[in-house]
Motif scaffolding. Structure first.
Motif, PDB file in Angstrom:
ATOM      1  N   THR A  56      56.975   1.142  13.186  1.00  0.00           N
ATOM      2  CA  THR A  56      56.491   2.473  13.550  1.00  0.00           C
ATOM      3  C   THR A  56      55.017   2.429  13.935  1.00  0.00           C
ATOM      4  N   ILE A  57      54.673   3.123  15.026  1.00  0.00           N
ATOM      5  CA  ILE A  57      53.262   3.228  15.392  1.00  0.00           C
ATOM      6  C   ILE A  57      52.779   4.677  15.419  1.00  0.00           C
ATOM      7  N   THR A  58      53.712   5.625  15.613  1.00  0.00           N
ATOM      8  CA  THR A  58      53.321   7.033  15.601  1.00  0.00           C
ATOM      9  C   THR A  58      54.569   7.883  15.517  1.00  0.00           C
ATOM     10  N   ASN A  59      54.419   9.188  15.636  1.00  0.00           N
ATOM     11  CA  ASN A  59      55.548  10.116  15.669  1.00  0.00           C
ATOM     12  C   ASN A  59      55.725  10.622  17.095  1.00  0.00           C
ATOM     13  N   PHE A  60      56.984  10.857  17.479  1.00  0.00           N
ATOM     14  CA  PHE A  60      57.285  11.355  18.816  1.00  0.00           C
ATOM     15  C   PHE A  60      57.855  12.753  18.664  1.00  0.00           C
ATOM     16  N   TYR A  61      57.133  13.752  19.120  1.00  0.00           N
ATOM     17  CA  TYR A  61      57.509  15.138  18.880  1.00  0.00           C
ATOM     18  C   TYR A  61      58.437  15.689  19.957  1.00  0.00           C
ATOM     19  N   LEU A  62      59.362  16.529  19.533  1.00  0.00           N
ATOM     20  CA  LEU A  62      60.165  17.353  20.423  1.00  0.00           C
ATOM     21  C   LEU A  62      60.009  18.808  19.989  1.00  0.00           C
ATOM     22  N   PRO A  63      60.077  19.747  20.910  1.00  0.00           N
ATOM     23  CA  PRO A  63      60.023  21.148  20.509  1.00  0.00           C
ATOM     24  C   PRO A  63      61.247  21.513  19.662  1.00  0.00           C
ATOM     25  N   LEU A  64      61.036  22.349  18.665  1.00  0.00           N
ATOM     26  CA  LEU A  64      62.131  22.903  17.880  1.00  0.00           C
ATOM     27  C   LEU A  64      62.182  24.395  18.160  1.00  0.00           C
ATOM     28  N   GLY A  65      63.257  24.840  18.794  1.00  0.00           N
ATOM     29  CA  GLY A  65      63.401  26.255  19.123  1.00  0.00           C
ATOM     30  C   GLY A  65      64.497  26.895  18.304  1.00  0.00           C
ATOM     31  N   ILE A  66      64.611  28.208  18.417  1.00  0.00           N
ATOM     32  CA  ILE A  66      65.641  28.964  17.709  1.00  0.00           C
ATOM     33  C   ILE A  66      66.440  29.782  18.713  1.00  0.00           C
ATOM     34  N   ALA A  67      67.756  29.661  18.635  1.00  0.00           N
ATOM     35  CA  ALA A  67      68.658  30.510  19.419  1.00  0.00           C
ATOM     36  C   ALA A  67      69.276  31.516  18.447  1.00  0.00           C
ATOM     37  N   PRO A  68      68.830  32.762  18.474  1.00  0.00           N
ATOM     38  CA  PRO A  68      69.317  33.756  17.506  1.00  0.00           C
ATOM     39  C   PRO A  68      70.619  34.419  17.956  1.00  0.00           C
ATOM     40  N   ASN A  69      71.136  35.281  17.084  1.00  0.00           N
ATOM     41  CA  ASN A  69      72.249  36.187  17.418  1.00  0.00           C
ATOM     42  C   ASN A  69      73.581  35.498  17.649  1.00  0.00           C
ATOM     43  N   PHE A  70      73.789  34.344  17.030  1.00  0.00           N
ATOM     44  CA  PHE A  70      75.101  33.702  17.111  1.00  0.00           C
ATOM     45  C   PHE A  70      76.013  34.301  16.046  1.00  0.00           C
ATOM     46  N   LEU A  71      76.979  35.077  16.458  1.00  0.00           N
ATOM     47  CA  LEU A  71      77.974  35.640  15.548  1.00  0.00           C
ATOM     48  C   LEU A  71      79.174  34.694  15.529  1.00  0.00           C
ATOM     49  N   ILE A  72      79.321  33.972  14.429  1.00  0.00           N
ATOM     50  CA  ILE A  72      80.369  32.959  14.303  1.00  0.00           C
ATOM     51  C   ILE A  72      81.257  33.330  13.120  1.00  0.00           C
ATOM     52  N   ASN A  73      82.512  33.611  13.398  1.00  0.00           N
ATOM     53  CA  ASN A  73      83.454  34.057  12.356  1.00  0.00           C
ATOM     54  C   ASN A  73      82.865  35.208  11.545  1.00  0.00           C
ATOM     55  N   ASN A  74      82.266  36.162  12.273  1.00  0.00           N
ATOM     56  CA  ASN A  74      81.693  37.390  11.686  1.00  0.00           C
ATOM     57  C   ASN A  74      80.482  37.135  10.795  1.00  0.00           C
ATOM     58  N   ARG A  75      79.865  35.970  10.937  1.00  0.00           N
ATOM     59  CA  ARG A  75      78.638  35.659  10.205  1.00  0.00           C
ATOM     60  C   ARG A  75      77.543  35.372  11.220  1.00  0.00           C
ATOM     61  N   LEU A  76      76.369  35.963  11.020  1.00  0.00           N
ATOM     62  CA  LEU A  76      75.289  35.850  12.004  1.00  0.00           C
ATOM     63  C   LEU A  76      74.404  34.646  11.696  1.00  0.00           C
ATOM     64  N   TYR A  77      74.131  33.864  12.729  1.00  0.00           N
ATOM     65  CA  TYR A  77      73.309  32.660  12.597  1.00  0.00           C
ATOM     66  C   TYR A  77      72.151  32.675  13.597  1.00  0.00           C
ATOM     67  N   ALA A  78      71.040  32.085  13.174  1.00  0.00           N
ATOM     68  CA  ALA A  78      69.965  31.682  14.083  1.00  0.00           C
ATOM     69  C   ALA A  78      70.000  30.159  14.097  1.00  0.00           C
ATOM     70  N   ILE A  79      70.224  29.583  15.270  1.00  0.00           N
ATOM     71  CA  ILE A  79      70.507  28.144  15.345  1.00  0.00           C
ATOM     72  C   ILE A  79      69.274  27.355  15.784  1.00  0.00           C
ATOM     73  N   PRO A  80      68.783  26.423  14.948  1.00  0.00           N
ATOM     74  CA  PRO A  80      67.671  25.550  15.343  1.00  0.00           C
ATOM     75  C   PRO A  80      68.132  24.536  16.391  1.00  0.00           C
ATOM     76  N   MET A  81      67.318  24.320  17.415  1.00  0.00           N
ATOM     77  CA  MET A  81      67.651  23.388  18.485  1.00  0.00           C
ATOM     78  C   MET A  81      66.429  22.535  18.818  1.00  0.00           C
ATOM     79  N   ALA A  82      66.559  21.233  18.681  1.00  0.00           N
ATOM     80  CA  ALA A  82      65.478  20.297  19.019  1.00  0.00           C
ATOM     81  C   ALA A  82      65.804  19.662  20.365  1.00  0.00           C
ATOM     82  N   ILE A  83      65.020  20.011  21.390  1.00  0.00           N
ATOM     83  CA  ILE A  83      65.312  19.525  22.749  1.00  0.00           C
ATOM     84  C   ILE A  83      64.078  19.707  23.616  1.00  0.00           C
ATOM     85  N   GLU A  84      63.964  18.868  24.634  1.00  0.00           N
ATOM     86  CA  GLU A  84      62.806  18.932  25.532  1.00  0.00           C
ATOM     87  C   GLU A  84      63.106  19.649  26.839  1.00  0.00           C
ATOM     88  N   GLU A  85      64.388  19.903  27.131  1.00  0.00           N
ATOM     89  CA  GLU A  85      64.755  20.431  28.448  1.00  0.00           C
ATOM     90  C   GLU A  85      64.576  21.946  28.523  1.00  0.00           C
TER      91      GLU A  85
END
Length: 440
Positions: A56-85
């Motif tokens: 290891t020489i350093t850390n490589f960062y990616l943005p961590l975003g949140i996709a809210p309002n996912f209603l899955i089987n009548n339960r509401l989720y905010a989904i964390p997503m780590a992606i650069e695109e």
């Protein structure tokens, strides 16, 4: 001329960085500064990251975003997503909001079976090998008892061990095809430990088996390893609503929109070139959640693409239909995920992501990830069959281009406002930026 280095792994982190910077970069001081800039100021946290992998020489960062309002089987989720695109999180969020008001995502687990294999070469009578396997099978199970004890207590363990004759594909090649239930663990280490124990038992018992000839006793173990092809570790996610509720306001009727969506999926089913890109869009959503929750996105990718080709041609992972004026859109995808073990308890961001997801077990995480992949695909297809993919994507990509051009904050604000009413291609952004600079 660059020379190989001996003992790189034994160097300190500072020494590794200095060697890399001096050997491979034009500005060693800048390289060193950039690498150290991404170190954590918390020494314990940095040490934890340093010990995840080697050299290891350093850390490589990616943005961590949140996709809210996912209603899955009548339960509401905010989904964390780590992606650069750009646009992935926005598309998932938009699709989640759309379906939240139309019943949300319905998900179910089809199976959770995982696979591992002992690959070996056997020179001899296949019938004798089959009889040997029947006799040695109880020992294969009993010898692995210490490894599977805790897993069995929780309800998991070994499902089945089969002897498979693969000599039609490769001379003398046979395998033990083994299936497992690993519960909330992804299970790679557990499975591989079991397989190596099976291999040791197989080789030892064969060497002492009275009915084998000398050559038959000399079974050659080639390798023992889990498989990322897991067609029976499967989850389904679905959305549906009356066609009339597909009021897109895109200049087309709900029925025309539904028909375009169904045709878009049909094309991905029929044309592998399209299917690859179609499924890549699904994996934008899947991988982002898998990475945020500390799971193995490379394994997930491999398994998903193998499943897409299971019938002999690479095809779409999603499906769509219109029946009795009901639009249905669904996915079936293999996902070997874990919520215990690995990085799940070590990486602070992973722990936080799982907490945001309300601490799901492995089955619940499978369903969340499948919903994210389906949402991503719906969002992409919706753009493709209406306004086109570039309009939304390029506007999300706009800031990346402006940052590359070195735009100031005031220039960014002006150009963001400008491209709310204009098409944001790369050349258009460069041109508008240069015009703005020339006017200053």
């Amino acid at each position: 001329m660059i020379k190989p280095i001996e003992g790189f792994s034994k160097l300190s982190k500072d020494e590794k960085i200095e060697w890399i910077a001096n050997t491979y970069t034009h500005n060693s001081e800048e390289t060193i500064a950039i690498l150290k800039q991404y170190w954590s100021t918390d020494q314990k946290l940095q040490q934890l990251h340093d010990e995840f992998i080697e050299n290891t020489i350093t850390n490589f960062y990616l943005p961590l975003g949140i996709a809210p309002n996912f209603l899955i089987n009548n339960r509401l989720y905010a989904i964390p997503m780590a992606i650069e695109e750009s646009s992935v999180v926005a598309a998932a969020s938009k699709a989640a909001k759309f379906w939240q008001h139309r019943g949300g995502f319905k998900t179910s687990i089809i199976g959770t079976e995982k696979v591992g294999q002992v690959h070996f070469m056997y020179h001899g009578d296949t019938k004798k090998l089959q009889q040997f396997f029947k006799e040695v099978h109880p020992k294969l199970i009993s010898n692995v008892a210490p490894i599977i004890k805790n897993m069995e207590k929780r309800g998991g363990g070994i499902n089945k061990i089969e002897l498979r004759d693969k000599t039609a594909e490769l001379n003398h090649y046979h395998q033990l095809h083994c299936t497992f239930e690993t519960l909330d663990a992804m299970g790679a280490n557990f499975i591989n430990s079991c397989l190596e124990n099976f291999a040791d038992t197989l080789k030892k018992e064969a060497s002492e088996y009275a009915d084998f000839t000398k050559e038959e006793r000399n079974i050659e173990i080639v390798m023992s390893i889990l498989s990322n092809n897991i067609p029976n570790c499967l989850v389904r996610a679905e959305v549906s609503c009356p066609v009339a509720e597909l009021n897109e306001d895109k200049g087309i009727s709900p029925m025309e929109f539904a028909q375009k969506m169904v045709r878009a999926v049909a094309i991905a089913k029929a044309e592998p070139y399209r299917a690859v890109t179609h499924n890549k869009g699904i994996m934008n959503g899947v991988d982002a959640v898998v990475l945020a929750t500390g799971n193995d996105f490379r394994a997930i990718e491999a398994g998903a693409h193998a499943y897409a080709a299971k019938d002999g041609q690479y095809t779409s992972l999603t499906h769509a239909s219109i029946e009795n004026d009901i639009f249905k859109f669904w996915i079936e995808i293999p996902l070997a995920l874990g919520t215990v073990g690995g990085l799940t308890s070590l990486h602070p961001m992973v722990r936080m992501a799982l907490e945001i997801l309300q601490n799901p077990n492995a089955k619940e995480l499978m369903q969340i990830v499948a919903a994210a992949g389906l949402a991503q695909n719906f969002g992409a297809l919706r753009s493709l069959v209406t306004t086109g993919i570039q309009q939304g994507h390029m506007k999300m990509h706009l800031l990346n281009i402006l940052n590359q051009l070195g735009a100031t904050e005031s220039e960014k604000k002006a150009l963001i406002k400008y491209f709310k009413k204009h098409t944001a291609s790369h050349s258009a952004v460069v041109s508008a930026f240069e015009n703005l600079r020339n006017q200053a």
